[in-house]
Design an enzyme around this catalytic site. Structure first.
Site, PDB file in Angstrom:
ATOM      1  N   ARG A  57      12.026  -1.046  -9.363  1.00 47.28           N
ATOM      2  CA  ARG A  57      11.766  -0.935 -10.902  1.00 47.28           C
ATOM      3  C   ARG A  57      12.575   0.374 -11.762  1.00 47.28           C
ATOM      4  O   ARG A  57      12.835   0.479 -12.639  1.00 47.28           O
ATOM      5  CB  ARG A  57      10.544  -1.189 -11.111  1.00 47.28           C
ATOM      6  N   GLU A  67       0.741   2.677   3.585  1.00 40.38           N
ATOM      7  CA  GLU A  67      -0.363   2.321   3.801  1.00 40.38           C
ATOM      8  C   GLU A  67      -0.723   1.496   5.351  1.00 40.38           C
ATOM      9  O   GLU A  67      -1.447   1.947   6.331  1.00 40.38           O
ATOM     10  CB  GLU A  67      -1.066   1.342   2.878  1.00 40.38           C
TER      11      GLU A  67
END
Length: 177
Positions: A66, A103
């Site tokens: 983005r 993560e």
């Protein structure tokens, strides 16, 4: 009552989606900004005026994916290059790379060789600052190319995740959640 400020217009066009992409996540969606010419112009004004205020920025670096929508708004208005940082295997030619921890695992960012010249002052642009892992990796990649990261500029920051504590440069977010 006066007209809305650019920041108020941008904020009004960020949508929220509970439980996306999974239960317990509140997803902040910037794409409604791009559906409104007024909101997109407001966002461009905010981004460009902020980078202009930093003075002496040589390059805008966009983070996949983005950031690729935001950085050209700045680059074209200020007449400075835009350089992409992409995931592994997406850029042609010789690249520099840095691995970073996610993560659940690791990933790799790459930048084309010689896209940042030694000593160039860089602003990194992305849509969102969450945990700061991708921004930290981008800073390392630019440092490895002897560039100087002036700032990370993001549209949105998820403050509860304290990502700015993991980023080794100044951070500016337009909107905080």
């Amino acid at each position: 009552m006066g007209s809305l400020s650019d920041l108020e217009i941008v904020k009004a066009h960020i949508a929220s989606y509970p439980d996306f992409p999974k239960l317990g996540i509140l997803f902040r969606d910037m794409f409604p900004i791009f559906q409104s010419p007024e909101a997109l112009a407001a966002l461009e004004n905010l981004l460009v005026s902020h980078v202009k205020s930093l003075q002496g920025v040589d390059v805008v670096v966009a983070l996949e994916s983005r950031g690729f929508l935001l950085a050209p708004l700045i680059s074209s208005k200020l007449g400075i290059p835009m350089v992409p940082i992409r995931k592994k295997g997406k850029l042609p030619g010789k690249t520099r790379k840095v691995d970073f921890i996610l993560e659940y695992g690791t990933d790799t960012f790459e930048m084309q060789e010689n896209s940042i010249k030694p000593g160039q002052k860089v602003v990194i642009v992305d849509d969102l600052l969450a945990t700061g892992g991708t921004a930290k990796a981008a800073c390392q990649l630019i440092k490895d190319m002897n560039g100087e990261v002036i700032e990370l500029l993001v549209l949105m920051e998820l403050k509860d995740l304290k990502g700015r504590n993991n980023v080794p440069c100044s951070v500016h977010s337009l909107v905080q959640f």
